[in-house]
Design an enzyme around this catalytic site. Structure first.
Site, PDB file in Angstrom:
ATOM      1  CB  SER A   1      -1.251   0.185   1.211  1.00 22.04           C
ATOM      2  OG  SER A   1      -2.728  -0.711   0.990  1.00 22.04           O
TER       3      SER A   1
ATOM      4  CE  LYS B   1      -4.122   0.720  -1.557  1.00 22.85           C
ATOM      5  NZ  LYS B   1      -4.090   0.065   0.263  1.00 22.85           N
TER       6      LYS B   1
ATOM      7  CE1 TYR C   1      -5.037  -0.772  -4.273  1.00 23.18           C
ATOM      8  CE2 TYR C   1      -5.237  -3.714  -4.590  1.00 23.18           C
ATOM      9  CZ  TYR C   1      -4.643  -2.580  -3.549  1.00 23.18           C
ATOM     10  OH  TYR C   1      -4.821  -2.490  -2.215  1.00 23.18           O
TER      11      TYR C   1
ATOM     12  CE1 TYR D   1      -4.406   1.338   3.943  1.00 25.20           C
ATOM     13  CE2 TYR D   1      -2.967   0.078   5.748  1.00 25.20           C
ATOM     14  CZ  TYR D   1      -4.101   0.605   4.494  1.00 25.20           C
ATOM     15  OH  TYR D   1      -2.785   0.741   3.318  1.00 25.20           O
TER      16      TYR D   1
ATOM     17  CB  VAL E   1      -0.232  -6.132   3.547  1.00 27.60           C
ATOM     18  CG1 VAL E   1      -1.191  -5.228   4.240  1.00 27.60           C
ATOM     19  CG2 VAL E   1      -0.144  -5.989   2.680  1.00 27.60           C
TER      20      VAL E   1
HETATM   21  N1  GLN Z   1      -2.334  -5.692  -2.611  1.00 25.69           N
HETATM   22  C1  GLN Z   1      -2.722  -5.482  -0.665  1.00 25.69           C
HETATM   23  C2  GLN Z   1      -4.643  -5.319  -0.766  1.00 25.69           C
HETATM   24  O1  GLN Z   1      -4.794  -4.770  -1.519  1.00 25.69           O
HETATM   25  C3  GLN Z   1      -2.444  -3.112  -0.121  1.00 25.69           C
HETATM   26  C4  GLN Z   1      -3.220  -3.888   1.175  1.00 25.69           C
HETATM   27  C5  GLN Z   1      -2.330  -2.840   2.217  1.00 25.69           C
HETATM   28  O2  GLN Z   1      -1.009  -2.659   2.105  1.00 25.69           O
HETATM   29  N2  GLN Z   1      -2.659  -2.557   3.696  1.00 25.69           N
HETATM   30  O3  GLN Z   1      -5.147  -5.636   0.288  1.00 25.69           O
END
Ligand code: GLN
Length: 309
Positions: A64, A67, A191, A243, A261
């Site tokens: 993420s 992003k 994505y 988050y 993650v």
């Molecule tokens: N690729 C992961 C997902 O969509 C990214 C989530 C994350 O890093 N929090 O679940």
């Protein structure tokens, strides 16, 4: 002048006995294979010097954190109209939550929860084939990090695509509200590939440097975004980058940050430095356990919190 090397060596020493804390993300099978007992940290100062400790030269899946880079591209492409399709408020819910979307008619809360990031990828895809949009992101990340060796780990992208039921649900839901303009499989292809960018802490801290230096990369001299845009991306990272743990991260660390993650966190100390930490074990809200602890130590020892020492 602070001795950054000394500080991060101390942080590394404090983390070593804790290696393995937290839980590695296993909903993406490729990520479940990673050895949890790793920790790396890299600090790149606005003077252009990079300091590293631990496993800072081991590539990991930035997930993420990508992003932030995709949002930067989308803002460059669509400007403020991005905000017609995605909000700017903390979500107060999990990164992959679906309930809020229904209540808010398919407009995700912010660009850093999964639904919001999927919309942002859709925005960058306008006028492109999916492959071109992925290429554009990869080149952008290589450019801001000033490192052409950065790659996308296709095995991770494939692994997530095979098990990404929740992201398919989110994307289909938004498509039904007309908030995705491209086919769901194409948008998620982009994505999943952006999330599969593999970078080391050292590369990542350099890639974030423009955000610490009013939009300009002091190493290359290139202006990546305006000072105002850099400020605003930092504001979003501070309020939404972790988050449902964003408040806690602001309380303990006090820096704009974005987690993934894969166990990485990119944190920005405006006017001072860009920092990348990585350790695969995650806390309950999906942010790196040791990464968060390391950044708290760093903020305490440097006095870099945006809220004061
Ligand atoms: N690729 C992961 C997902 O969509 C990214 C989530 C994350 O890093 N929090 O679940």
């Amino acid at each position: 002048m602070q001795d950054i090397q000394l500080i991060i060596n101390r942080i590394h020493d404090a983390m070593v006995p804790r290696l393995g804390e937290g839980k590695v993300a296993d909903y993406i099978p490729e990520l479940a294979k990673i050895d949890p007992k790793q920790f790396g940290i890299a600090v790149t100062t606005v003077e252009g010097e990079t300091f590293v400790a631990g496993d800072a030269l081991v590539p990991f899946s930035i997930q993420s954190i990508s992003k932030v880079f995709m949002l930067t591209l989308a803002l460059g492409k669509a400007g403020e109209t991005v905000w017609n399709r995605v909000g700017r408020e903390p979500s107060g819910s999990a990164f992959n939550s679906i309930v809020q979307l229904e209540r808010e008619s398919g407009i995700p809360r912010n660009p850093f929860v999964n639904a919001g990031a999927i919309v942002v990828s859709d925005i960058v895809m306008a006028g492109h084939q999916p492959r071109e949009a992925i290429g554009e992101l990869l080149r952008f990340v290589q450019y801001v990090a000033d490192d052409d060796s950065i790659i996308i780990d296709n095995a991770v992208a494939k692994s997530e695509n095979a098990t990404g039921y929740r992201n398919y649900a989110l994307a289909n839901f938004m498509r039904s509200f007309g908030n995705l303009h491209h086919p769901v499989e194409h948008v998620l292809g982009v994505y999943f590939h952006q999330c599969a960018l593999a970078m080391t802490c050292s590369q990542l801290s350099r890639a974030g440097l423009f955000l610490a230096n009013q939009g300009r990369n002091p190493l290359s001299g290139h202006t990546v975004v305006s000072a105002r845009r850099a400020k605003r991306i930092n504001a979003l990272m501070l309020t939404c980058g972790h988050y449902d743990g964003s408040g806690d991260f602001a309380y303990h660390v006090g820096l704009p940050g974005k987690s993934g993650v894969g166990g990485g966190i990119l944190a920005i100390a405006p006017g001072k430095a860009s920092i990348a930490v990585w350790s695969p074990g995650l806390n309950k809200v999906g942010n790196s356990a040791l990464g968060s602890a390391a950044l708290e130590m760093l903020a305490n020892e440097t006095g870099w919190s945006v809220f004061g020492a």
